[in-house]
Design a protein around this motif. Sequence first.
Motif, short mmCIF file in Angstrom:
data_model
loop_
_atom_site.label_atom_id
_atom_site.label_comp_id
_atom_site.label_asym_id
_atom_site.label_seq_id
_atom_site.Cartn_x
_atom_site.Cartn_y
_atom_site.Cartn_z
N SER A 53 0.78 -1.45 -0.04
CA SER A 53 0.04 -0.09 -0.14
C SER A 53 0.97 1.16 -0.01
CB SER A 53 -0.98 0.10 1.25
OG SER A 53 -1.60 1.19 1.43
N VAL A 54 0.54 2.44 -0.72
CA VAL A 54 1.10 3.53 -0.86
C VAL A 54 1.11 4.07 0.61
CG1 VAL A 54 1.03 3.75 -3.28
CG2 VAL A 54 -0.74 4.90 -2.06
N LEU A 55 0.07 3.70 1.41
CA LEU A 55 -0.10 4.59 2.76
C LEU A 55 0.59 3.91 3.96
CD1 LEU A 55 -4.08 4.41 2.38
CD2 LEU A 55 -2.54 6.31 2.10
N LYS A 56 1.20 2.83 3.52
CA LYS A 56 1.81 2.19 4.95
C LYS A 56 2.97 2.78 5.46
CE LYS A 56 2.12 -1.35 7.66
NZ LYS A 56 1.19 -1.25 8.70
N GLU A 57 2.72 3.54 6.54
CA GLU A 57 4.05 4.17 7.19
C GLU A 57 4.72 5.38 6.33
OE1 GLU A 57 4.88 4.01 10.32
OE2 GLU A 57 3.36 2.61 10.65
N THR A 58 3.73 5.87 5.34
CA THR A 58 4.31 7.01 4.56
C THR A 58 4.09 8.51 5.21
OG1 THR A 58 4.40 7.64 2.21
CG2 THR A 58 2.25 7.28 3.25
N ARG A 59 5.07 9.12 4.71
CA ARG A 59 4.72 10.80 5.16
C ARG A 59 4.04 11.44 4.02
NH1 ARG A 59 7.68 13.54 8.61
NH2 ARG A 59 7.56 15.81 8.06
N VAL A 60 3.06 12.07 4.57
CA VAL A 60 1.61 12.71 3.75
C VAL A 60 1.65 14.31 3.70
CG1 VAL A 60 -0.73 12.70 3.23
CG2 VAL A 60 0.54 10.44 3.95
N LEU A 61 1.53 14.88 2.55
CA LEU A 61 0.90 16.35 2.75
C LEU A 61 -0.29 16.52 2.13
CD1 LEU A 61 1.86 19.42 2.74
CD2 LEU A 61 2.64 19.01 0.36
N ASP A 62 -1.01 17.28 3.16
CA ASP A 62 -2.51 17.54 2.59
C ASP A 62 -2.51 18.87 2.37
OD1 ASP A 62 -5.28 17.89 2.42
OD2 ASP A 62 -5.76 16.67 4.34
N ALA A 63 -2.33 19.35 1.11
CA ALA A 63 -2.39 20.86 0.98
C ALA A 63 -3.62 21.29 0.52
CB ALA A 63 -1.63 21.08 -0.47
N PHE A 64 -3.94 22.64 1.00
CA PHE A 64 -5.22 23.15 0.95
C PHE A 64 -6.17 22.21 1.84
CE2 PHE A 64 -3.69 24.54 -3.21
CZ PHE A 64 -3.84 26.01 -3.13
N CYS A 65 -5.87 21.93 3.00
CA CYS A 65 -6.45 20.77 3.71
C CYS A 65 -7.67 20.86 4.07
CB CYS A 65 -5.53 20.68 4.88
SG CYS A 65 -5.30 21.79 6.13
N PRO A 106 10.74 15.53 2.53
CA PRO A 106 9.76 15.48 1.27
C PRO A 106 8.78 14.25 1.70
CG PRO A 106 11.73 14.46 0.75
CD PRO A 106 12.01 15.13 2.08
N ASN A 107 7.52 14.32 1.05
CA ASN A 107 6.46 13.44 1.30
C ASN A 107 6.35 12.37 0.03
OD1 ASN A 107 5.01 14.86 3.39
ND2 ASN A 107 5.86 16.50 2.42
N ALA A 108 5.89 11.20 0.48
CA ALA A 108 5.57 10.22 -0.59
C ALA A 108 4.29 10.21 -1.23
CB ALA A 108 5.98 8.82 0.10
N LEU A 109 3.16 10.89 -0.43
CA LEU A 109 1.93 10.81 -0.97
C LEU A 109 1.44 12.38 -0.61
CD1 LEU A 109 -0.67 9.57 -1.78
CD2 LEU A 109 -1.04 9.06 0.50
N VAL A 110 0.83 12.91 -1.71
CA VAL A 110 0.34 14.28 -1.51
C VAL A 110 -1.02 14.43 -2.10
CG1 VAL A 110 0.95 16.70 -2.55
CG2 VAL A 110 2.84 15.23 -2.03
N PHE A 111 -1.89 15.29 -1.14
CA PHE A 111 -3.03 15.59 -1.66
C PHE A 111 -3.22 17.08 -1.80
CE2 PHE A 111 -3.65 11.78 0.81
CZ PHE A 111 -4.47 11.08 0.23
#
Length: 190
Positions: free
Chosen positions: A47-59, A118-123
């Motif tokens: 899963s791309v979610l597992k323990e990943t660092r995430v950015l939620d922009a315009f959160c 840096p983040n591995a998953l960006v919204f």
Amino acid sequence: MRIIAGKHKGRNIAAPRGLEIRPTSDRVREAVFNILEHSNWEKGGLSVLKETRVLDAFCGTGACGLEALSRGAGYVTFIDNNNAAVSQCKHNIRSLKEEGRTEILKADCLNPPRPIEPNALVFIDPPYGRNLAGTTLRKLLERGWIMKNAICVIETGTNERVDISHEFALLDDRKYGASRIRIFSCAIGN
């Protein structure tokens, strides 16, 4: 609004009244996370979610970042320049007791500060109708927020363009009512 799955499944996320903040609907969020969890974008089919660092922009309310935490993400940074959004996001983080795995920055996504990592998953979910998504994606990449091979999920209105550079490859493109979700992979990054 509620968390769809994972550790906080079924927990409510508060959203302010009015049109100033437009949270991603439960239906769209569920579809996006199903795509993320069942794709083969990570090595070994993980899963791309597992323990990943995430950015939620315009959160806004923080719904996407909080859903990611609930489903196994390791850390989420929330960015918004709207006072009501920052306040609402803080409230939702506290109600889920996720202060230790999050940070909130009151900042402009088009001129973000430098990140710690840096983040591995960006919204990216900018206000509809302003064609801000492509510019935001480029600015976040330039400032170091996006790592190489990161997955970038962009939500826009159905007819909005997303002008991106060659560094991003389109992985998926779907419409859900008035929303359009595009998922990109970043070929370069930090």
